[in-house]
Design an enzyme around this catalytic site. Sequence first.
Site, PDB file in Angstrom:
ATOM      1  N   HIS A  18       0.859  -1.197   0.000  1.00  0.00           N
ATOM      2  CA  HIS A  18       0.000   0.000   0.000  1.00  0.00           C
ATOM      3  C   HIS A  18       0.888   1.237   0.000  1.00  0.00           C
ATOM      4  O   HIS A  18       1.264   1.755   1.052  1.00  0.00           O
ATOM      5  CB  HIS A  18      -0.931  -0.046   1.223  1.00  0.00           C
ATOM      6  CG  HIS A  18      -1.949   1.046   1.256  1.00  0.00           C
ATOM      7  ND1 HIS A  18      -3.116   0.951   1.972  1.00  0.00           N
ATOM      8  CD2 HIS A  18      -1.984   2.278   0.663  1.00  0.00           C
ATOM      9  CE1 HIS A  18      -3.828   2.063   1.823  1.00  0.00           C
ATOM     10  NE2 HIS A  18      -3.157   2.888   1.050  1.00  0.00           N
ATOM     11  N   HIS A  20       1.169   4.776  -2.509  1.00  0.00           N
ATOM     12  CA  HIS A  20       0.750   5.570  -3.679  1.00  0.00           C
ATOM     13  C   HIS A  20       2.005   6.242  -4.197  1.00  0.00           C
ATOM     14  O   HIS A  20       2.628   7.039  -3.467  1.00  0.00           O
ATOM     15  CB  HIS A  20      -0.273   6.624  -3.277  1.00  0.00           C
ATOM     16  CG  HIS A  20      -1.509   6.045  -2.656  1.00  0.00           C
ATOM     17  ND1 HIS A  20      -2.656   5.817  -3.365  1.00  0.00           N
ATOM     18  CD2 HIS A  20      -1.757   5.622  -1.389  1.00  0.00           C
ATOM     19  CE1 HIS A  20      -3.570   5.292  -2.551  1.00  0.00           C
ATOM     20  NE2 HIS A  20      -3.049   5.156  -1.347  1.00  0.00           N
ATOM     21  N   HIS A 194      -9.608   0.814  -1.172  1.00  0.00           N
ATOM     22  CA  HIS A 194      -9.574   1.468   0.139  1.00  0.00           C
ATOM     23  C   HIS A 194     -10.979   1.362   0.727  1.00  0.00           C
ATOM     24  O   HIS A 194     -11.972   1.685   0.047  1.00  0.00           O
ATOM     25  CB  HIS A 194      -9.218   2.949   0.002  1.00  0.00           C
ATOM     26  CG  HIS A 194      -7.768   3.231  -0.276  1.00  0.00           C
ATOM     27  ND1 HIS A 194      -7.068   2.637  -1.287  1.00  0.00           N
ATOM     28  CD2 HIS A 194      -6.902   4.064   0.356  1.00  0.00           C
ATOM     29  CE1 HIS A 194      -5.821   3.099  -1.271  1.00  0.00           C
ATOM     30  NE2 HIS A 194      -5.687   3.964  -0.285  1.00  0.00           N
ATOM     31  N   GLU A 197     -11.223   3.293   6.092  1.00  0.00           N
ATOM     32  CA  GLU A 197     -10.169   4.218   6.558  1.00  0.00           C
ATOM     33  C   GLU A 197     -10.898   5.328   7.322  1.00  0.00           C
ATOM     34  O   GLU A 197     -10.864   5.373   8.549  1.00  0.00           O
ATOM     35  CB  GLU A 197      -9.391   4.787   5.361  1.00  0.00           C
ATOM     36  CG  GLU A 197      -8.321   5.807   5.744  1.00  0.00           C
ATOM     37  CD  GLU A 197      -7.663   6.491   4.526  1.00  0.00           C
ATOM     38  OE1 GLU A 197      -8.206   6.421   3.409  1.00  0.00           O
ATOM     39  OE2 GLU A 197      -6.597   7.122   4.726  1.00  0.00           O
ATOM     40  N   ASP A 275       1.748   4.057   2.710  1.00  0.00           N
ATOM     41  CA  ASP A 275       0.679   4.864   2.104  1.00  0.00           C
ATOM     42  C   ASP A 275       1.248   6.011   1.256  1.00  0.00           C
ATOM     43  O   ASP A 275       1.342   5.874   0.036  1.00  0.00           O
ATOM     44  CB  ASP A 275      -0.287   5.375   3.191  1.00  0.00           C
ATOM     45  CG  ASP A 275      -1.686   5.680   2.667  1.00  0.00           C
ATOM     46  OD1 ASP A 275      -1.966   5.401   1.480  1.00  0.00           O
ATOM     47  OD2 ASP A 275      -2.511   6.198   3.444  1.00  0.00           O
ATOM     48  N   ASP A 276       1.601   7.142   1.903  1.00  0.00           N
ATOM     49  CA  ASP A 276       2.141   8.307   1.189  1.00  0.00           C
ATOM     50  C   ASP A 276       3.355   8.816   1.970  1.00  0.00           C
ATOM     51  O   ASP A 276       3.272   9.821   2.691  1.00  0.00           O
ATOM     52  CB  ASP A 276       1.060   9.397   1.105  1.00  0.00           C
ATOM     53  CG  ASP A 276      -0.169   8.910   0.345  1.00  0.00           C
ATOM     54  OD1 ASP A 276      -0.100   8.857  -0.897  1.00  0.00           O
ATOM     55  OD2 ASP A 276      -1.166   8.555   1.004  1.00  0.00           O
TER      56      ASP A 276
HETATM   57  N1  ADE Z   1      -4.719   8.585  -2.043  1.00  0.00           N
HETATM   58  C1  ADE Z   1      -3.481   8.639  -1.557  1.00  0.00           C
HETATM   59  N2  ADE Z   1      -3.475   8.261  -0.267  1.00  0.00           N
HETATM   60  C2  ADE Z   1      -4.746   7.948   0.065  1.00  0.00           C
HETATM   61  C3  ADE Z   1      -5.383   7.487   1.229  1.00  0.00           C
HETATM   62  N3  ADE Z   1      -4.716   7.266   2.376  1.00  0.00           N
HETATM   63  N4  ADE Z   1      -6.720   7.285   1.215  1.00  0.00           N
HETATM   64  C4  ADE Z   1      -7.402   7.516   0.093  1.00  0.00           C
HETATM   65  N5  ADE Z   1      -6.850   7.951  -1.043  1.00  0.00           N
HETATM   66  C5  ADE Z   1      -5.529   8.163  -1.063  1.00  0.00           C
HETATM   67 ZN    ZN Z   2      -3.845   4.721   0.480  1.00  0.00          ZN
END
Ligand code: ADE
Ligand code: ZN
Length: 337
Positions: A18, A20, A194, A197, A275-276
């Site tokens: 996971h 992005h 997703h 969350e 994630d990011d």
């Molecule tokens: N796009 C990038 N990170 C995300 C996240 N945590 N939840 C939903 N969309 C995303």
């Molecule tokens: Zn994500």
Amino acid sequence: MTTQMRAIVQNMPKAELHIHIEGSLEPELIFTLAERNGVTLAYPSVDALRAAYAFTDLQSFLDIYYAGASVLRKEQDFYDMTAAYLQRAQADHVRHTEIFFDPQTHTARGVPMADVINGIHRACADSPLSASLILCFLRHLSEEDAIATLEAALPYRDKFIGVGLDSSEVGHPPEKFARVFARCRDLGLRLVAHAGEEGPPAYIETALDLLKVERIDHGVRCLEDPALTRRLAAMRMPLTVCPLSNTKLRVFDQMRDHNLLQLLDAGLVAMVNSDDPAYFGGYLNDNFVAVFDALPLGLAHAHQLARNSFEAAFLPAPEKQRFLDEVDTYFSAFNVV
Ligand code: ADE
Ligand code: ZN
């Protein structure tokens, strides 16, 4: 966490499922690409941009994340971003990674689909890591837009293994994308979404029942529904948990409030992901260190998280087994002490 435990989680072989790729774009690279492409940013400096990374929820993050991605124009930009992430992942002892990308963020600005996919894919091909791509549909846009995006990506079908669903969750339930996911299933693509969350446990249920996903991204709110939790555990449905993301986006106030240990105790196939990473304070090992520092997690949990990451990977069975054996061999050195 002890120094020894820190070294164990940092050095253990692991998969990341996971991430992005647009979320790996560091402020320094955003400024380099802005200059290279003649894009004017709303922030005067790297420090000013980084100072804006104070999020209150998912949407407040997404607004900045999409603005950051606007510097990506050329195939080489996508290559450079992906190559930088793969180097960071390698340093964290990631053996296999499945990378999300958001083509609509780029095609809406006139960037050709070919440049997006070829740039990211070429960096993966040039890396020693095992890496696959998952095309994500933006759920705040229409299903028609997702279908058009799939059609535009099909000439490059050999360069991605699956599809996902991301962006603003609440108000955009999985069922909005039932038709496009059915089409992807017919095409033999792997399916993830997703869910749970910020959205309710009901979104996890519809992702399973209507989209027929094979993994849930995040999914941490499943614990609010004990029957759903039992179902997820019984079917060994993986949850790609992202601890630093969850605290930065206020899904949990503090890391000590995170429910990762409860998820594992419930028998769920959860693992740790970034994630990011450029936006949430760190890459995969930073996530491991943060969560092991805050929660009473030990050697057995580390072993389980590493195993879960490979069990949940979209890899052929023999390759998966080789990675699982590597994990078990790694941990056999510590189990005796
Ligand atoms: N796009 C990038 N990170 C995300 C996240 N945590 N939840 C939903 N969309 C995303
Ligand atoms: Zn994500």
